[in-house]
Design an enzyme around this catalytic site. Sequence first.
Site, PDB file in Angstrom:
ATOM      1  N   GLU A 287      -2.924  16.393 -43.268  1.00  0.00           N
ATOM      2  CA  GLU A 287      -1.643  16.139 -42.592  1.00  0.00           C
ATOM      3  C   GLU A 287      -0.879  15.009 -43.285  1.00  0.00           C
ATOM      4  O   GLU A 287       0.346  15.040 -43.366  1.00  0.00           O
ATOM      5  CB  GLU A 287      -1.866  15.750 -41.134  1.00  0.00           C
ATOM      6  CG  GLU A 287      -2.407  16.847 -40.264  1.00  0.00           C
ATOM      7  CD  GLU A 287      -2.606  16.361 -38.851  1.00  0.00           C
ATOM      8  OE1 GLU A 287      -1.732  16.660 -38.012  1.00  0.00           O
ATOM      9  OE2 GLU A 287      -3.623  15.672 -38.591  1.00  0.00           O
TER      10      GLU A 287
ATOM     11  N   TYR B  37      24.930   3.915 -32.395  1.00  0.00           N
ATOM     12  CA  TYR B  37      23.802   4.845 -32.416  1.00  0.00           C
ATOM     13  C   TYR B  37      23.368   5.210 -33.820  1.00  0.00           C
ATOM     14  O   TYR B  37      22.241   5.641 -34.029  1.00  0.00           O
ATOM     15  CB  TYR B  37      24.021   6.079 -31.539  1.00  0.00           C
ATOM     16  CG  TYR B  37      25.318   6.812 -31.713  1.00  0.00           C
ATOM     17  CD1 TYR B  37      25.510   7.705 -32.745  1.00  0.00           C
ATOM     18  CD2 TYR B  37      26.358   6.627 -30.799  1.00  0.00           C
ATOM     19  CE1 TYR B  37      26.700   8.385 -32.888  1.00  0.00           C
ATOM     20  CE2 TYR B  37      27.549   7.314 -30.931  1.00  0.00           C
ATOM     21  CZ  TYR B  37      27.718   8.187 -31.978  1.00  0.00           C
ATOM     22  OH  TYR B  37      28.894   8.870 -32.121  1.00  0.00           O
TER      23      TYR B  37
ATOM     24  N   GLU C 242       0.720   8.106 -30.988  1.00  0.00           N
ATOM     25  CA  GLU C 242       0.781   6.938 -30.103  1.00  0.00           C
ATOM     26  C   GLU C 242       1.183   5.687 -30.884  1.00  0.00           C
ATOM     27  O   GLU C 242       1.972   4.869 -30.405  1.00  0.00           O
ATOM     28  CB  GLU C 242      -0.579   6.713 -29.423  1.00  0.00           C
ATOM     29  CG  GLU C 242      -0.968   7.785 -28.436  1.00  0.00           C
ATOM     30  CD  GLU C 242      -1.657   9.008 -29.029  1.00  0.00           C
ATOM     31  OE1 GLU C 242      -2.241   9.790 -28.257  1.00  0.00           O
ATOM     32  OE2 GLU C 242      -1.618   9.217 -30.274  1.00  0.00           O
TER      33      GLU C 242
ATOM     34  N   LYS D  91       5.160  16.277 -32.579  1.00  0.00           N
ATOM     35  CA  LYS D  91       4.756  16.931 -33.827  1.00  0.00           C
ATOM     36  C   LYS D  91       4.886  18.429 -33.597  1.00  0.00           C
ATOM     37  O   LYS D  91       4.280  18.982 -32.668  1.00  0.00           O
ATOM     38  CB  LYS D  91       3.312  16.582 -34.178  1.00  0.00           C
ATOM     39  CG  LYS D  91       2.813  17.257 -35.450  1.00  0.00           C
ATOM     40  CD  LYS D  91       1.337  17.034 -35.672  1.00  0.00           C
ATOM     41  CE  LYS D  91       1.074  15.601 -36.038  1.00  0.00           C
ATOM     42  NZ  LYS D  91      -0.328  15.388 -36.487  1.00  0.00           N
TER      43      LYS D  91
END
Length: 119
Positions: free
Chosen positions: A22, A54, A73, A99
């Site tokens: 990954e 923004y 996390e 993901k």
Amino acid sequence: MTTSIELKNIKFYAYHGVMEQERIVGNQFVVDALLTVPLQRAMDSDHLDDTINYALIYEVIKSEMLIPSNLLEHVAGRTLNALKRTFPQLSAIELKVSKLNPPIEGEIQSASVIVRQTY
């Protein structure tokens, strides 16, 4: 009155994941951010200096997404902290990091981590 700025469906190609593959191949990620911030001055003045641009929010999120992590996390927590450091006027942050097509058995659109912090 509670006021917020929301950026939804921000797409990145990044290299987060526990498996080595990954971090080599990468994957598609989507981030949603809801930032609670006083906007009354901007509502009255119509001046950019009275709000949070923004485009700058996007840049903070992008810079954190470019740093590889094993866990969503970790990405979410690091991004939340960077947003608060950059924009101390925030009174709350909700951040969702997803993901797409995670490498697990079965058909799944996404895996997400949601963090919320009130200051």
